[in-house]
Design a protein around this motif. Structure first.
Motif, PDB file in Angstrom:
ATOM      1  N   ALA A 161      16.687  13.134  18.283  1.00  0.00           N
ATOM      2  CA  ALA A 161      17.583  13.818  17.382  1.00  0.00           C
ATOM      3  C   ALA A 161      17.815  12.476  16.386  1.00  0.00           C
ATOM      4  O   ALA A 161      18.292  12.879  14.742  1.00  0.00           O
ATOM      5  CB  ALA A 161      18.537  15.014  17.545  1.00  0.00           C
ATOM      6  N   GLY A 162      18.911  11.741  17.217  1.00  0.00           N
ATOM      7  CA  GLY A 162      19.830  10.827  16.245  1.00  0.00           C
ATOM      8  C   GLY A 162      19.215  10.103  15.726  1.00  0.00           C
ATOM      9  O   GLY A 162      19.183   9.139  14.319  1.00  0.00           O
ATOM     10  N   ILE A 163      17.930   9.931  16.229  1.00  0.00           N
ATOM     11  CA  ILE A 163      16.732   8.477  15.660  1.00  0.00           C
ATOM     12  C   ILE A 163      16.287   9.476  14.400  1.00  0.00           C
ATOM     13  O   ILE A 163      16.179   8.965  13.091  1.00  0.00           O
ATOM     14  CB  ILE A 163      15.749   7.986  16.607  1.00  0.00           C
ATOM     15  N   GLY A 164      15.688  10.485  14.286  1.00  0.00           N
ATOM     16  CA  GLY A 164      15.659  11.200  13.268  1.00  0.00           C
ATOM     17  C   GLY A 164      16.544  11.503  12.176  1.00  0.00           C
ATOM     18  O   GLY A 164      16.008  12.097  11.008  1.00  0.00           O
ATOM     19  N   SER A 165      17.965  11.981  12.108  1.00  0.00           N
ATOM     20  CA  SER A 165      19.214  11.869  11.011  1.00  0.00           C
ATOM     21  C   SER A 165      18.561  11.248  10.366  1.00  0.00           C
ATOM     22  O   SER A 165      18.869  10.998   9.256  1.00  0.00           O
ATOM     23  CB  SER A 165      20.310  11.936  12.379  1.00  0.00           C
ATOM     24  N   GLY A 166      17.991  10.162  10.528  1.00  0.00           N
ATOM     25  CA  GLY A 166      17.980   8.967   9.476  1.00  0.00           C
ATOM     26  C   GLY A 166      19.412   8.725   9.052  1.00  0.00           C
ATOM     27  O   GLY A 166      19.948   7.133   8.360  1.00  0.00           O
ATOM     28  N   GLY A 167      20.742   8.284  10.290  1.00  0.00           N
ATOM     29  CA  GLY A 167      22.385   7.603   9.680  1.00  0.00           C
ATOM     30  C   GLY A 167      22.326   7.154  10.461  1.00  0.00           C
ATOM     31  O   GLY A 167      23.169   6.462  10.974  1.00  0.00           O
ATOM     32  N   VAL A 168      21.779   5.889  11.149  1.00  0.00           N
ATOM     33  CA  VAL A 168      20.915   5.148  12.474  1.00  0.00           C
ATOM     34  C   VAL A 168      20.451   3.922  12.129  1.00  0.00           C
ATOM     35  O   VAL A 168      19.263   4.823  11.442  1.00  0.00           O
ATOM     36  CB  VAL A 168      21.040   5.819  13.847  1.00  0.00           C
ATOM     37  N   THR A 169      21.273   3.276  11.930  1.00  0.00           N
ATOM     38  CA  THR A 169      20.712   1.905  11.949  1.00  0.00           C
ATOM     39  C   THR A 169      20.862  -0.001  12.483  1.00  0.00           C
ATOM     40  O   THR A 169      21.577   0.626  13.602  1.00  0.00           O
ATOM     41  CB  THR A 169      20.836   1.168  10.221  1.00  0.00           C
ATOM     42  N   GLY A 170      19.997  -0.613  12.599  1.00  0.00           N
ATOM     43  CA  GLY A 170      20.296  -1.751  12.724  1.00  0.00           C
ATOM     44  C   GLY A 170      20.598  -1.302  14.386  1.00  0.00           C
ATOM     45  O   GLY A 170      19.716  -1.017  15.319  1.00  0.00           O
ATOM     46  N   SER A 171      21.598  -1.687  15.236  1.00  0.00           N
ATOM     47  CA  SER A 171      21.867  -2.458  16.665  1.00  0.00           C
ATOM     48  C   SER A 171      21.392  -1.418  17.393  1.00  0.00           C
ATOM     49  O   SER A 171      21.730  -0.861  18.764  1.00  0.00           O
ATOM     50  CB  SER A 171      22.525  -3.083  17.394  1.00  0.00           C
ATOM     51  N   ASP A 172      22.827  -0.205  16.747  1.00  0.00           N
ATOM     52  CA  ASP A 172      22.597   1.685  17.688  1.00  0.00           C
ATOM     53  C   ASP A 172      21.173   2.106  17.042  1.00  0.00           C
ATOM     54  O   ASP A 172      21.521   2.630  17.959  1.00  0.00           O
ATOM     55  CB  ASP A 172      23.632   2.329  15.968  1.00  0.00           C
ATOM     56  N   LEU A 173      20.838   1.284  16.192  1.00  0.00           N
ATOM     57  CA  LEU A 173      19.430   2.891  16.316  1.00  0.00           C
ATOM     58  C   LEU A 173      18.410   1.928  17.449  1.00  0.00           C
ATOM     59  O   LEU A 173      17.697   2.623  18.356  1.00  0.00           O
ATOM     60  CB  LEU A 173      18.541   2.577  14.932  1.00  0.00           C
ATOM     61  N   ALA A 174      18.139   0.664  17.595  1.00  0.00           N
ATOM     62  CA  ALA A 174      17.650   0.015  19.462  1.00  0.00           C
ATOM     63  C   ALA A 174      17.599   0.561  19.870  1.00  0.00           C
ATOM     64  O   ALA A 174      17.649   1.124  21.150  1.00  0.00           O
ATOM     65  CB  ALA A 174      18.079  -1.557  18.234  1.00  0.00           C
ATOM     66  N   VAL A 185      28.355  11.079  17.739  1.00  0.00           N
ATOM     67  CA  VAL A 185      27.357  12.446  18.473  1.00  0.00           C
ATOM     68  C   VAL A 185      26.415  11.974  18.957  1.00  0.00           C
ATOM     69  O   VAL A 185      26.463  12.262  20.101  1.00  0.00           O
ATOM     70  CB  VAL A 185      27.981  13.747  17.612  1.00  0.00           C
ATOM     71  N   ARG A 186      25.658  11.933  18.001  1.00  0.00           N
ATOM     72  CA  ARG A 186      24.053  11.657  18.844  1.00  0.00           C
ATOM     73  C   ARG A 186      23.886  11.015  19.685  1.00  0.00           C
ATOM     74  O   ARG A 186      23.426  10.298  21.069  1.00  0.00           O
ATOM     75  CB  ARG A 186      23.003  11.620  17.348  1.00  0.00           C
ATOM     76  N   GLN A 187      24.605   9.003  19.400  1.00  0.00           N
ATOM     77  CA  GLN A 187      24.524   7.956  20.793  1.00  0.00           C
ATOM     78  C   GLN A 187      25.391   8.427  21.955  1.00  0.00           C
ATOM     79  O   GLN A 187      24.854   8.068  23.232  1.00  0.00           O
ATOM     80  CB  GLN A 187      24.855   6.890  19.721  1.00  0.00           C
ATOM     81  N   SER A 188      26.205   9.175  21.810  1.00  0.00           N
ATOM     82  CA  SER A 188      27.415   9.536  22.672  1.00  0.00           C
ATOM     83  C   SER A 188      26.388  10.930  23.778  1.00  0.00           C
ATOM     84  O   SER A 188      26.404  10.539  24.481  1.00  0.00           O
ATOM     85  CB  SER A 188      28.380   9.929  22.562  1.00  0.00           C
ATOM     86  N   ASP A 189      26.234  11.763  23.112  1.00  0.00           N
ATOM     87  CA  ASP A 189      24.969  12.750  23.331  1.00  0.00           C
ATOM     88  C   ASP A 189      23.896  12.060  24.230  1.00  0.00           C
ATOM     89  O   ASP A 189      23.479  12.524  25.390  1.00  0.00           O
ATOM     90  CB  ASP A 189      24.845  13.560  22.762  1.00  0.00           C
ATOM     91  N   CYS A 190      23.402  11.019  23.533  1.00  0.00           N
ATOM     92  CA  CYS A 190      22.304  10.410  24.178  1.00  0.00           C
ATOM     93  C   CYS A 190      22.724   9.932  25.710  1.00  0.00           C
ATOM     94  O   CYS A 190      21.947  10.121  26.899  1.00  0.00           O
ATOM     95  CB  CYS A 190      21.428   9.906  23.185  1.00  0.00           C
ATOM     96  N   ARG A 191      23.529   8.989  25.580  1.00  0.00           N
ATOM     97  CA  ARG A 191      24.412   8.190  26.558  1.00  0.00           C
ATOM     98  C   ARG A 191      24.976   9.311  27.578  1.00  0.00           C
ATOM     99  O   ARG A 191      24.416   8.872  29.346  1.00  0.00           O
ATOM    100  CB  ARG A 191      25.004   7.585  26.091  1.00  0.00           C
TER     101      ARG A 191
END
Length: 85
Positions: free
Chosen positions: A29-42, A6-12
């Protein structure tokens, strides 16, 4: 997993709609959630960097691109964007 998508798609989606301030908020918000890692975080950092560029915030854009490169050193696009910012 759903929260991350949801956070990634919202951003996009905000980026595609030209709503750059909303994109920055969604990426943050997505970065701060702590639930996104790796290439998704990048990817979130990269999208946030582009949104910052679109709003004329070059220092913030560079900081976002720098973090994206730290997370994904193979990302040549982020390096080019950072050099052009």
């Amino acid at each position: 997993l759903i929260f991350r998508r949801v956070r990634q798609s919202d951003c996009r989606n905000y980026m595609l709609a030209g709503q750059y301030e909303n994109a920055i908020r969604a990426c943050t918000a997505g970065i701060g959630s702590g639930g996104v890692t790796g290439s998704d975080l990048a990817d979130l950092y990269g999208s946030m960097g582009l949104a910052y560029l679109k709003t004329g915030q070059r220092q913030a854009a560079n900081a976002s691109f720098k973090k994206e490169i730290e997370l994904d050193p193979e990302n040549t696009q982020a390096l080019e964007l950072m050099q052009g910012a």
